[in-house]
Design a protein around this motif. Structure first.
Motif, short mmCIF file in Angstrom:
data_model
loop_
_atom_site.label_atom_id
_atom_site.label_comp_id
_atom_site.label_asym_id
_atom_site.label_seq_id
_atom_site.Cartn_x
_atom_site.Cartn_y
_atom_site.Cartn_z
N LYS A 1 0.83 -1.21 0.00
CA LYS A 1 0.00 0.00 0.00
C LYS A 1 0.87 1.27 0.00
O LYS A 1 0.55 2.25 -0.68
N ARG A 2 1.97 1.21 0.75
CA ARG A 2 2.80 2.41 0.90
C ARG A 2 3.83 2.58 -0.21
O ARG A 2 4.21 3.71 -0.54
N THR A 3 4.33 1.46 -0.77
CA THR A 3 5.49 1.56 -1.65
C THR A 3 5.29 1.03 -3.06
O THR A 3 6.04 1.40 -3.96
N THR B 1 0.56 2.10 -4.86
CA THR B 1 0.09 3.30 -4.16
C THR B 1 -1.18 3.87 -4.79
O THR B 1 -1.93 4.59 -4.12
N GLN C 1 -3.84 1.51 -3.28
CA GLN C 1 -3.69 1.39 -1.83
C GLN C 1 -3.99 -0.04 -1.36
O GLN C 1 -4.70 -0.27 -0.39
N ASN D 1 9.32 -0.21 3.73
CA ASN D 1 8.46 0.47 4.70
C ASN D 1 7.14 -0.29 4.93
O ASN D 1 6.29 -0.36 4.04
#
Length: 847
Positions: free
Chosen positions: A213-215, A218, A221, A641
Motif C-alpha cells: 500500500k505504501r510503496t 500506491t 492502496q 516500509n
C-alpha cells in the motif's frame, strides 16, 4: 565435482560457482569463468556484452525473463546487454521455446541443436553453445525451453550460475561484480519432481499489505498488479509456477483488480485459491465486502443447501472470467473465511451436501472450459473439519488431487493410503512456514528448520505427493531461506535428502555471502533453528522453562546475539542490507524476545537484582523496536516500509512484560494494547506448561551403541532435526509397519545406560509427527536388559492439550518405568516399528 581443465587462476572461482549449484547441475559440463577457455562463449568480454535474442512470437514470460536477465548482467558487470528480435551480433544468446522461436526451430530442423531430451516434457530446458549458428554470428549460447516456463526457468537458472540470487531484489542480495563472463559446456534439466510448486501469501495484514500500500500499488492502496509482478518474478527465479494469492480481509480479492490475472498470465504463473476459496473466489472480500458492488444486491446466506442458485452463479461467473488464464481450481466448500462449511448438523448429510457441491462445481468447469472435468487440474484440501468429512467416506472423483495439509506447525497430518496412491489425480501437500491460530501464532519470524521440511516433504513425496506443493509463507519476508529450500526440494527431491538438509544452510549462505564467512553464518543460523525447535520465539509466553534450562537458553541466545554482532563487522558494505534481512534481524530478534521475557521473569525471582533484570528486559524490548524501525525505514531509502511488524495482532508476547522494577519503563512501553481479534477471537496468553526439566542422563538418539537394520532400508541420523538438534529415523519412509507381534522383525538401536540401582523413568523424546496413514502407527518396542517387551505409540491424532504441549515445546514423549537392581551397564533396545517416527533423545529421570 568434475575435474576442470582450466588454468589454475580460474580454478578457484569455478569451484566456488559449482559449489553453489544443485547436485544435478554439478553433474553436467556447464561452467562459468572470468577467463576464456577453448570454445567458451563470451557473455561479456573486453567491455562488450553479447546480444540477447528472442522471438516476438514467443510467450510474454520469455520476453520478461530475458529483460530481467539483461538487468542481472548489468548488476554483475555494469553493462546491460541489448535485447533484439533479429540476430545482428557476433555473439548472441538465443532464448526461446521449442515451436515458438524460429531460430531455435531452425537449429533443431538442421540438426545443429538436439532437444530430444526435453521436447514434450514439463518445464524442461537445455543450455548449450553452438558455433556459427547463422551467417554473421560466430557463436550462440542457446537457452531452449520445452514450454514457456521451461524457457524462463532456463534463463534464470543461468542467472543463478552467474552469481545472481533469486532474492536479488527481494532481499537486496547484491551480486559480486565481474569484469568478464564466459560460459562453456552444456546443461539439460530434468522434469521437476513436483508438477505445481508454489506459495500462499497469508496473514498479510501486518507486513505485505501495508508495505504494498505504501510503496508499490500506491494508486489502489492495496496489494495489486505491481506487487504481484515482483512476486511472480521471484517465483520464476525460484522455479515455482503456482500461487494462492493474499486473501485476508484487508486485501482486495485477486480478481478485483482485473490486471492481476493478466500479470499472472504474462509471468506464466498458475492461479489457485486456498482451502477456503473454492472456484477462485475470495469470499472474505467478494462475498462479504464487494458482492453488492458486483451484483447490485446483498448476498444471501453462505449455505449451499438453502442458497444454491446464488452461490452457483457466483462461482460460475468467476470461472467464465478465468477461462483465459492458467489455473488450478480448488473445489469443495468451507465457511466464508477459515471456518466449517455451513449446512446440516448431521455429519453424514454434510458429506452428501459436499459431494453434491463438488459435482456442481465440476459441471461449471466443464461447461466453461469446454473440456471434460477430468482433464482440468483441480485440488481438494481436507483441512481441519473437512478432513473429518473425508474420513467419513466422502466420494471424491478420482482425478481430483488431494492436498494433504500439515497441522499448521510443520507436521503433516496424514498421507495417501496404498489405495489413494492409485488415484489418477494423485496428491500434494499444503505446508506452513507461518501460521495464525492456536495454540499460538508464529507470524513474526520464520524458524522452521530445513531438516524438518526435508523430513516431512520427502516422506510426503515417497507416499505419492508429487502433483502440487504449496507453502504458507506469510508475508514472504523474513522466510527467504525456508521458502527457497521448500521450492528447491520441490524442483529436485533428491538434491537435499533429510540426511543432507542441514548442509543446505551452508550452501545457501555461501551463495549469498561467499565462502569465507559462510561457515560461521551457517553455524549461527543452524543454532537459531535448534533453539526455535524447543520453543519458537513467538511461543515464549506459552511455556515456562525451569530455572536451569532457562539459564542455559538465555546463555545460548546471548552468545548467538554476540556471534551475529561480531560477524556483522566482517560483512562488506555492499552486503550489509542482505545480511541484515536474511541473518541479523531474525537471529537477533529471536535472541532479544527470549532475553526480554526471561529477564522479566528473573526480575521477580531475584529481588536483589530486580532493577538490573528489569532494565535488561526493557533494553531487549527497545532493541527489537530499533531493529524493526531500521528494517522498515533504513534500507534502500525506505524500500521495505511496512514489511515487518514486531507486534502482529498485538499479541502479548510482543509487548513489554511486567517487570519487578517498573520505574525503568518510560513512555508508552507500559501501556496495554488491544488484540486484533478479526481472525481469532480467543487469544491465549499463556498455557501453563513447564519445559526443560532436568534429566539424570540425556543421550542423543544418534549416540546408540549398536544398530540392526533390515533389508531394503537403513536407520539414518539427521542433523538439525528435533529437540537437541539430532534424530534417528528409518529410511526410506515406505518401509513396512510392524505389528506388536512382529516386533522382532523390526530394525532396532541399542543404548547403554550407566545409572545406580533405583527407580527411574525412561523418557523417549520424539519429533511430534503423525502416523503416515490409516493402518500405520508411530510405535516402538522397548526391551530393558532383555526383560519383557514394553510397547509405546507416540501418535496423537487429537488436537488436545497433549498435542498443544508437544507443538509448543517441539517434541512428544513416552515415559516407561525403569527399575535398575544391579550396578553396571543397563542395556536398552528400541525397536522402531514404524517409519515416520523420529527419535531424538533417550533420557533417564528420577521417578
Amino acid at each position: 565435482m568434475k575435474q576442470l581443465t582450466l588454468r589454475m587462476h580460474v580454478l578457484t572461482f569455478t569451484a566456488i560457482m559449482l559449489l553453489l549449484l544443485p547436485a544435478a547441475a554439478q553433474q553436467t559440463g556447464l561452467r562459468i569463468s572470468e577467463q576464456t577457455t577453448a570454445n567458451s562463449f563470451p557473455l561479456l568480454a573486453s567491455g562488450r556484452s553479447a546480444k540477447i535474442l528472442t522471438d516476438t512470437a514467443d510467450a510474454r514470460v520469455v520476453q520478461i525473463a530475458a529483460k530481467a536477465f539483461c538487468n542481472d548482467i548489468a548488476l554483475l558487470t555494469g553493462i546491460e546487454p541489448d535485447m533484439q528480435h533479429e540476430p545482428t551480433g557476433k555473439y548472441t544468446v538465443i532464448a526461446g521455446t521449442i515451436g515458438h522461436n524460429k531460430w531455435i526451430d531452425a537449429l533443431v530442423a538442421s540438426k545443429r541443436l538436439n532437444v530430444t531430451a526435453i521436447q514434450g516434457k514439463w518445464e524442461c530446458f537445455t543450455i548449450t553453445t553452438i558455433q556459427q549458428p547463422f551467417p554473421g554470428t560466430a557463436q550462440a549460447l542457446i537457452i531452449a525451453g520445452s514450454d514457456r516456463r521451461g524457457t524462463a526457468f532456463g534463463i534464470f537458472h543461468l542467472s543463478r550460475m552467474l552469481g545472481v540470487s533469486p532474492w536479488v531484489w527481494w532481499a537486496d542480495a547484491t551480486p559480486q561484480k565481474k569484469k568478464q563472463l564466459y560460459v562453456s559446456g552444456s546443461y539439460v534439466s530434468k522434469e521437476p519432481s513436483v508438477k505445481y510448486r508454489g506459495i500462499f501469501i497469508n496473514d498479510e495484514d501486518w507486513g505485505l499489505f501495508p508495505w504494498a500500500k505504501r510503496t508499490m500499488d500506491t494508486d489502489v492502496q492495496n496489494i495489486g498488479p505491481k506487487t504481484y509482478a515482483k512476486v511472480f518474478e521471484l517465483l520464476l527465479r525460484l522455479k515455482a509456477n503456482y500461487i494462492w494469492p493474499a486473501m485476508h480481509d484487508s486485501t482486495k480479492a485477486f480478481y478485483y483488480y482485473k490486471q492481476n490475472p493478466k500479470v499472472a498470465d504474462d509471468y506464466a504463473i498458475a492461479i489457485g485459491g486456498s482451502h477456503c476459496e473454492p472456484m477462485l473466489r475470495n469470499n472474505v472480500c467478494e462475498w462479504e465486502q464487494t458482492f453488492e458492488e458486483e451484483y447490485n444486491k446483498k448476498p444471501g446466506e453462505w449455505r449451499y443447501d438453502i442458497n444454491k442458485d446464488e452461490i452457483y452463479k457466483y462461482w460460475d461467473d468467476r470461472i467464465k472470467e478465468a477461462v483465459n488464464y492458467e489455473s488450478v481450481v480448488t473445489i469443495g466448500m468451507r465457511g466464508v473465511h477459515d471456518g466449517g462449511m455451513p449446512g446440516p448438523k448431521d455429519p453424514d448429510e454434510k458429506v452428501k451436501l459436499l459431494e453434491n457441491i463438488i459435482t456442481d462445481q465440476r459441471g461449471i468447469l466443464q461447461t466453461n472450459f469446454k473440456r471434460p472435468a477430468e482433464m482440468l487440474p483441480q485440488i481438494f484440501v481436507p483441512y481441519k473439519e473437512v478432513l473429518s468429512l473425508y474420513r467419513r467416506g466422502m466420494k471424491l472423483p478420482d482425478d481430483i488431487t488431494i492436498i494433504w495439509p500439515d497441522e499448521n506447525f510443520g507436521y503433516i497430518r496424514q498421507l495417501s493410503t496404498p489405495a489413494e496412491q492409485q488415484r489418477s489425480g494423485g496428491s500434494g501437500v499444503y505446508y506452513h512456514l507461518s501460521y495464525l491460530g492456536g495454540p499460538h501464532d508464529y507470524t513474526w519470524l520464520a524458524s522452521t528448520a530445513p531438516s524438518l521440511i526435508a523430513y516431512e516433504m520427502t516422506k510426503a513425496y515417497q507416499f505419492g505427493a508429487k502433483r502440487l506443493w504449496v507453502v504458507n509463507v506469510g508475508d514472504i519476508k523474513p522466510a527467504e531461506l525456508e521458502t527457497q529450500f521448500f521450492l528447491d526440494l520441490a524442483w529436485d527431491i533428491n538434491a537435499w535428502t533429510p540426511e543432507k538438509a542441514q548442509e543446505y544452510v551452508l550452501h545457501w549462505v555461501t551463495q549469498h555471502f561467499g565462502k569465507t564467512l559462510a561457515p560461521e553464518m551457517a553455524a549461527i543460523k543452524n543454532e537459531y533453528y535448534r533453539l526455535a525447535q524447543e520453543a519458537k520465539p513467538e511461543f515464549m509466553r506459552m511455556l515456562t522453562f525451569v530455572p536451569a534450562a532457562r539459564a542455559v537458553r538465555l546463555a545460548a541466545y546471548t552468545k548467538l546475539y554476540q556471534r551475529t554482532a561480531a560477524l556483522k563487522k566482517q560483512i562488506p558494505v555492499n552486503q550489509l542490507n542482505a545480511f541484515f534481512e536474511l541473518i541479523e534481524y531474525p537471529v537477533k530478534g529471536a535472541s532479544l524476545i527470549n532475553q526480554k521475557i526471561i529477564y522479566a521473569q528473573m526480575s521477580h525471582e531475584f529481588p536483589l537484582h530486580a532493577k538490573e533484570f528489569s532494565f535488561k528486559s526493557k533494553q531487549a524490548y527497545d532493541e527489537i523496536k530499533r531493529l524493526t524501525h531500521h528494517y522498515n525505514t533504513g534500507i534502500e531509502n525506505g524500500k521495505w516500509n511496512g514489511i515487518i511488524s514486531d507486534m502482529p495482532r498485538n499479541l502479548a508476547v510482543f509487548g513489554m512484560p511486567v517487570v519487578a522494577a517498573p520505574e525503568v519503563l518510560e513512555g508508552s512501553v507500559n501501556k496495554s494494547v488491544v488484540y486484533d481479534r478479526r481472525y481469532l477471537d480467543r487469544t491465549v496468553d499463556s498455557f501453563g506448561v513447564q519445559t526443560g526439566q532436568a534429566s539424570l542422563l540425556s543421550i542423543p538418539a544418534t549416540a546408540f551403541k549398536n544398530k540392526n537394520e533390515i533389508a531394503t532400508e537403513k536407520i539414518i541420523s539427521i542433523n538439525g532435526l528435533g529437540t537437541g538438534g539430532k534424530s534417528i529415523s528409518r529410511y526410506p519412509f515406505t518401509g513396512a509397519s510392524f505389528k506388536k507381534d512382529e516386533y522382532g522383525k523390526a530394525p532396532y538401536v541399542e543404548y547403554e545406560l550407566s545409572v545406580n540401582p533405583g527407580e527411574y523413568e525412561l523418557v523417549l523424546k520424539c519429533l511430534p509427527t503423525h502416523a503416515i496413514h490409516k493402518g500405520r502407527n508411530l510405535g516402538m518396542a522397548i526391551s530393558i536388559n532383555d526383560a519383557a517387551i514394553q510397547f509405546v505409540d507416540i501418535d496423537n491424532p487429537q488436537e488436545d492439550k497433549r498435542w498443544k504441549t508437544d507443538i509448543l515445546r517441539g517434541y512428544s514423549e513416552s515415559t516407561l518405568p525403569l527399575h535398575i537392581t544391579n550396578k553396571g551397564i543397563t542395556k536398552v533396545r528400541i525397536y522402531l516399528l514404524d517409519t515416520g517416527l523420529a527419535l531424538s533423545k533417550v533420557d533417564v529421570r528420577n521417578n
